[in-house]
Scaffold this motif. Structure first.
Motif, short mmCIF file in Angstrom:
data_model
loop_
_atom_site.label_atom_id
_atom_site.label_comp_id
_atom_site.label_asym_id
_atom_site.label_seq_id
_atom_site.Cartn_x
_atom_site.Cartn_y
_atom_site.Cartn_z
N HIS A 161 6.70 -2.65 4.22
CA HIS A 161 5.92 -2.05 3.23
C HIS A 161 5.64 -0.15 3.76
CE1 HIS A 161 7.35 -4.12 -0.26
NE2 HIS A 161 6.57 -5.35 0.50
N ARG A 208 15.98 -3.74 -0.61
CA ARG A 208 14.52 -2.84 -1.24
C ARG A 208 14.90 -1.65 -0.60
NH1 ARG A 208 11.41 -4.69 -4.83
NH2 ARG A 208 10.38 -3.44 -4.66
N GLN A 210 16.03 1.04 -1.95
CA GLN A 210 16.74 2.01 -2.88
C GLN A 210 14.93 3.10 -2.71
OE1 GLN A 210 15.85 -1.65 -3.23
NE2 GLN A 210 17.61 -2.31 -4.83
N PHE A 211 15.33 4.15 -4.11
CA PHE A 211 13.91 4.84 -4.42
C PHE A 211 13.60 4.97 -4.68
CE2 PHE A 211 17.91 7.39 -2.51
CZ PHE A 211 17.38 8.37 -1.09
N PHE A 212 12.53 3.93 -4.68
CA PHE A 212 10.74 3.95 -5.09
C PHE A 212 10.23 5.15 -5.72
CE2 PHE A 212 12.55 -0.29 -3.50
CZ PHE A 212 12.74 -0.75 -4.79
N GLU A 213 9.73 5.42 -6.46
CA GLU A 213 8.67 5.92 -6.75
C GLU A 213 7.48 5.81 -5.63
OE1 GLU A 213 5.56 7.53 -11.46
OE2 GLU A 213 6.12 5.65 -11.22
N MET A 215 6.55 5.09 -1.93
CA MET A 215 7.36 3.90 -1.75
C MET A 215 7.40 2.93 -0.29
SD MET A 215 8.06 7.82 2.15
CE MET A 215 9.54 6.96 2.88
N GLU A 216 5.82 2.60 -0.73
CA GLU A 216 5.53 0.69 -0.01
C GLU A 216 6.09 0.47 -0.94
OE1 GLU A 216 2.24 3.40 -1.88
OE2 GLU A 216 3.14 4.03 -0.93
N SER A 217 6.42 0.63 -2.33
CA SER A 217 7.38 -0.04 -2.89
C SER A 217 8.58 -0.63 -2.58
CB SER A 217 7.52 -0.25 -4.91
OG SER A 217 6.54 0.41 -5.13
N GLY A 218 9.08 -0.02 -1.71
CA GLY A 218 10.36 -0.74 -1.37
C GLY A 218 10.45 -1.02 0.24
N HIS A 219 11.21 -0.72 1.42
CA HIS A 219 11.15 -1.49 2.55
C HIS A 219 11.74 -0.27 3.42
CE1 HIS A 219 11.08 -5.89 1.74
NE2 HIS A 219 10.57 -5.15 1.42
#
Length: 320
Positions: A161, A208, A210-213, A215-219
């Protein structure tokens, strides 16, 4: 109600809920984690109730949550069952730091099966927890412990993350560990067979990405075993054991298995998750940026298109 709003509102749990979470009930025979333990092993005895009724322990722990969010946390703990039990099977030392933990049930059970250990949990954005949280940014802030005072660091499912300065995080882990202190690290494997399965199914090898709101929510970066070894060694952390583990039920066809057996340079390191046990062997005076991971030998900089985007859209967050 959103989860963030709920956790801002709810900042306490009943002692009865915590007590119930640690109670075991009669269930199936203990797994091999306890079967192989010597008779009279107190750690195995504390772990046994969880092995006998893991799902029940999860449900009891999360009883304090309202109906609209409880099942999210229950399902998450059940999904990670194999990984959690693996972590919990090893006794820990006197002073333990969980780095980046956002799993309240795991935090609770680590304390339950290691009652003599003094625990510290670090996280900048953790869901509700009945335990104290040290809220710092692990990629930029100094860990609030003196040099060489920690016996164990748990750093699980966090490295992937990080997207700005993971070398700083590893440096801080090394700094606070005693010489001979232990690091337990897990992270999804960029060289795992599941990445190949995704590729063959026309999906992103990084599940993971994807473009999460946030950034650290993805990998943002999936790590390889070689990269993990490089960044740990650079900071005085010698790998004692490095394996890859299949914690989750992801089908692997015979064709994929045979392909890896024939063509992979390290088929033993093509499992889903990298698992590392490392020991601190020397003091590292400063953060180190291995060239193979950091081509400029420094962390991500607020520059280029990213800086221009921020300067041109100061109100961007309000447009969501």
């Amino acid at each position: 109600m959103g989860l963030s709003s709920f956790f801002k509102r709810e900042r306490h749990a009943s002692n009865e809920a915590l007590k119930r979470a640690g109670q075991g009930v009669e269930g199936p025979a203990p797994t091999s984690l306890v079967k192989g333990a010597p008779n009279g092993d107190p750690h195995a005895a504390r772990l046994r109730p969880l092995l006998q009724d893991y799902d029940g322990a999860v449900s009891r722990f999360y009883e304090f949550l309202p109906d609209d969010v409880r099942q999210i946390f229950v399902d998450d703990a059940k999904y990670h069952k194999t990984r959690y039990l693996d972590m919990l099977s090893t006794p820990l030392g006197s002073d333990v730091v969980e780095v980046g933990s956002d799993k309240p049930f795991l935090t609770h059970m680590l304390r339950t099966v290691n009652p003599a250990s003094n625990f510290h949990t670090i996280s900048i954005d953790v869901p509700f927890s009945p335990y104290p949280i040290i809220r710092i940014d692990i990629e930029s802030e100094r860990f609030p412990f003196e040099d060489g005072t920690i016996s164990n660091v748990l750093f699980t499912e966090v490295l992937e993350h990080l997207f700005r300065d993971p070398a700083w995080t590893v440096f801080q882990i090394s700094r606070v560990l005693k010489e001979g202190g232990s690091l337990f690290l897990t992270t999804p494997n960029a060289c795992g067979y599941d990445c190949l399965v995704n590729l063959l199914n026309q999906t992103n090898p990084n599940g993971r990405a994807q473009f999460f709101e946030a950034m650290e929510s993805g990998h943002p970066h999936l790590w390889t075993p070689t990269e993990c070894q490089l960044i740990l060694a650079a900071h005085g952390l010698d790998i004692v054991e490095m394996t890859t583990v299949d914690y989750y039920e992801i089908p692997q066809s015979n064709a994929v298995r045979q392909f890896l057996a024939i063509n992979s340079t390290r088929p033993d390191l093509n499992g889903q998750v990298i698992k590392i046990i490392a020991k601190k062997s020397r003091t590292c005076e400063t953060v180190v940026y291995p060239n193979e991971i950091f081509p400029a030998k420094r962390p991500v900089q607020l520059t280029g298109a990213l800086l221009k985007w921020i300067e041109s859209n100061p109100e961007r967050a309000d447009h969501a």
